[in-house]
Design a protein around this motif. Structure first.
Motif, PDB file in Angstrom:
ATOM      1  N   ASP A 304       0.797  -1.230   0.000  1.00  0.00           N
ATOM      2  CA  ASP A 304       0.000   0.000   0.000  1.00  0.00           C
ATOM      3  C   ASP A 304       0.834   1.287   0.000  1.00  0.00           C
ATOM      4  O   ASP A 304       0.599   2.195   0.798  1.00  0.00           O
ATOM      5  N   SER A 305       1.794   1.377  -0.895  1.00  0.00           N
ATOM      6  CA  SER A 305       2.651   2.563  -0.894  1.00  0.00           C
ATOM      7  C   SER A 305       1.874   3.836  -1.216  1.00  0.00           C
ATOM      8  O   SER A 305       2.182   4.915  -0.683  1.00  0.00           O
ATOM      9  N   ARG A 306       0.850   3.747  -2.084  1.00  0.00           N
ATOM     10  CA  ARG A 306       0.041   4.939  -2.392  1.00  0.00           C
ATOM     11  C   ARG A 306      -0.704   5.412  -1.145  1.00  0.00           C
ATOM     12  O   ARG A 306      -0.725   6.608  -0.830  1.00  0.00           O
ATOM     13  N   SER A 307      -1.324   4.491  -0.435  1.00  0.00           N
ATOM     14  CA  SER A 307      -2.049   4.864   0.781  1.00  0.00           C
ATOM     15  C   SER A 307      -1.113   5.471   1.820  1.00  0.00           C
ATOM     16  O   SER A 307      -1.431   6.484   2.454  1.00  0.00           O
ATOM     17  N   ARG A 308       0.048   4.868   1.988  1.00  0.00           N
ATOM     18  CA  ARG A 308       0.989   5.362   2.993  1.00  0.00           C
ATOM     19  C   ARG A 308       1.580   6.708   2.601  1.00  0.00           C
ATOM     20  O   ARG A 308       2.013   7.477   3.477  1.00  0.00           O
ATOM     21  N   SER A 309       1.585   7.013   1.311  1.00  0.00           N
ATOM     22  CA  SER A 309       2.096   8.320   0.871  1.00  0.00           C
ATOM     23  C   SER A 309       1.219   9.473   1.358  1.00  0.00           C
ATOM     24  O   SER A 309       1.657  10.628   1.380  1.00  0.00           O
ATOM     25  N   LEU A 310      -0.021   9.158   1.766  1.00  0.00           N
ATOM     26  CA  LEU A 310      -0.915  10.184   2.314  1.00  0.00           C
ATOM     27  C   LEU A 310      -0.570  10.534   3.750  1.00  0.00           C
ATOM     28  O   LEU A 310      -1.088  11.509   4.306  1.00  0.00           O
ATOM     29  N   GLY A 311       0.269   9.723   4.379  1.00  0.00           N
ATOM     30  CA  GLY A 311       0.575   9.898   5.791  1.00  0.00           C
ATOM     31  C   GLY A 311      -0.123   8.883   6.665  1.00  0.00           C
ATOM     32  O   GLY A 311       0.087   8.851   7.883  1.00  0.00           O
ATOM     33  N   TRP A 312      -0.948   8.021   6.045  1.00  0.00           N
ATOM     34  CA  TRP A 312      -1.641   6.970   6.785  1.00  0.00           C
ATOM     35  C   TRP A 312      -0.735   5.764   6.957  1.00  0.00           C
ATOM     36  O   TRP A 312       0.068   5.449   6.079  1.00  0.00           O
ATOM     37  N   LYS A 313      -0.876   5.077   8.081  1.00  0.00           N
ATOM     38  CA  LYS A 313      -0.228   3.781   8.234  1.00  0.00           C
ATOM     39  C   LYS A 313      -0.968   3.001   9.316  1.00  0.00           C
ATOM     40  O   LYS A 313      -1.472   3.577  10.288  1.00  0.00           O
ATOM     41  N   PRO A 314      -1.088   1.675   9.157  1.00  0.00           N
ATOM     42  CA  PRO A 314      -1.772   0.861  10.167  1.00  0.00           C
ATOM     43  C   PRO A 314      -0.921   0.724  11.419  1.00  0.00           C
ATOM     44  O   PRO A 314       0.302   0.900  11.388  1.00  0.00           O
ATOM     45  N   ARG A 315      -1.573   0.403  12.510  1.00  0.00           N
ATOM     46  CA  ARG A 315      -0.871   0.261  13.778  1.00  0.00           C
ATOM     47  C   ARG A 315      -0.009  -1.008  13.795  1.00  0.00           C
ATOM     48  O   ARG A 315      -0.433  -2.053  13.288  1.00  0.00           O
ATOM     49  N   PRO A 316       1.166  -0.952  14.387  1.00  0.00           N
ATOM     50  CA  PRO A 316       2.079  -2.104  14.365  1.00  0.00           C
ATOM     51  C   PRO A 316       1.589  -3.285  15.192  1.00  0.00           C
ATOM     52  O   PRO A 316       2.088  -4.401  15.019  1.00  0.00           O
ATOM     53  N   ASP A 317       0.636  -3.072  16.097  1.00  0.00           N
ATOM     54  CA  ASP A 317       0.145  -4.174  16.929  1.00  0.00           C
ATOM     55  C   ASP A 317      -1.178  -4.729  16.415  1.00  0.00           C
ATOM     56  O   ASP A 317      -1.929  -5.372  17.171  1.00  0.00           O
TER      57      ASP A 317
END
Length: 351
Positions: A304-317
């Motif tokens: 999901d590199s496009r999604s993460r480029s928005l500044g979003w990222k899922p929680r590591p846990d």
């Protein structure tokens, strides 16, 4: 005083839809919003408004409701083309009246990446949401594409700004005001579907050895992605990818045999099945339930590199480890729900 931003949510009482609504109701700029749920009936609309959680509701013509909106979140259907066409017709009316494109945040699904594994193998192929050349070439016959392609065309015509998410296997117990009000089923849709099949046939089923793999995402992390797209495209006015572009979300991969066996054991433990044994689905059952071929027996792995480029990222846990650990409690809740909870889901107790 500036006019409110009219937001229409389709599927507002659904598993993901209600979670997104909860995020919008808690948004820092919620005072700018007029959030309305589109209900299938006037009776359902009255129930939503009677909950007193700050959510308006309407029913009737979807085209008219869309035409009166500035933003539409569609969590109700990713495959009903007439339903989608009603939204597009409303977008055209909105544009004629305002000269401003309607913004649509549409939920598709990563079943667009499906192969033909039939549960026989795990694929090492992972598709990134930035790979536009591959994604644009996915044929219309695959799940969701017969809806996604017309949406992209409308976007290209200029009367609609469309942003399409394609989540993988979504998990986790939904929480929030709609759950507390008894209007939203907190249990993941995939679990409800496979559980109902098991109850119907009297035993848990499998397609092949279920070695196929899917990427996973927790429901609250997925809701955050939808809101982040809304923030960037609408509130901040950023020129982010739309139309035929997809926004994936992934936080670990799971082998279907691993999680399905846990579901079967939990259904047996809590009295919904007489045995935790898994038997192969028959050819007749596979024909009866097309979702087995389109979803439950295929590989669908994404990044999901496009999604993460928005500044979003899922929680590591909230990876596949936590997903597998959550299954027993989710099944326990599901089995003990009233028979009429969640409208059409029915009882998980054996007849």
């Amino acid at each position: 005083m500036a006019s409110p931003l009219n937001i229409l949510v389709l599927g507002a009482t659904g598993y993901l839809g209600g979670t997104i609504v909860d995020r919008l109701l808690a948004h820092p700029q919620v005072s700018r919003f007029k959030i309305t749920a589109f209900a299938r009936s006037s009776e359902k609309a009255k129930k939503i408004e009677a909950a007193g959680i700050g959510l308006k509701a309407t029913s009737g013509s979807l085209t008219e409701a869309a035409a009166k909106s500035d933003v539409v979140f569609n969590l109700a259907s990713s495959d009903d083309l007439p339903f989608i066409q009603a939204i597009l017709d409303g977008a055209e009316r909105h544009f004629v009246a305002t000269s401003v494109p309607l913004v649509l945040v549409q939920t598709s699904g990563s079943a667009i990446l499906a192969d033909t594994a039939m549960g026989e193998y795990a694929s090492d192929k992972v598709y990134d949401d930035s790979d536009s050349a591959y994604l644009d070439a996915i044929p219309e016959r695959l799940w969701h594409r017969h809806v996604d392609i017309p949406i992209a065309r409308a976007h290209n015509k200029g009367y609609l700004k469309a942003y399409v998410t394609a989540p993988p296997l979504v998990w986790g117990s939904a929480t929030g005001k709609l759950v507390d009000a008894g209007l939203q089923n907190p249990i993941q849709t995939s679990l409800l579907v496979i559980g109902r099949m098991a109850i119907t046939r009297g035993q848990f089923g499998r397609v092949g050895p279920q070695k196929n793999m899917w990427s996973t995402i927790e429901v609250h992390d997925l809701a955050d992605l939808h809101v982040e797209i809304f923030n960037k495209a609408v509130l901040e006015g950023k020129d982010i990818a739309g139309g035929s572009a997809y926004y994936f979300s992934a936080n670990g991969d799971v082998v279907f045999a691993d999680w399905l066996s846990l579901v079967a054991k939990a259904l047996h433990k809590y009295g919904a099945l007489k045995s935790a044994d898994m038997t192969p689905f028959t050819d007749e059952e596979i024909q009866k339930w097309p979702i087995l071929l389109a979803v439950f027996s295929v590989n669908s792995r994404c990044s999901d590199s496009r999604s993460r480029s928005l500044g979003w990222k899922p929680r590591p846990d909230k990876t596949e480890k936590e997903f597998l650990e959550s299954i027993e409690e989710s099944v326990k809740v599901m089995v003990n729900q009233p028979a009429d909870f969640g409208a059409s889901w029915g009882s998980f107790r054996p007849a």
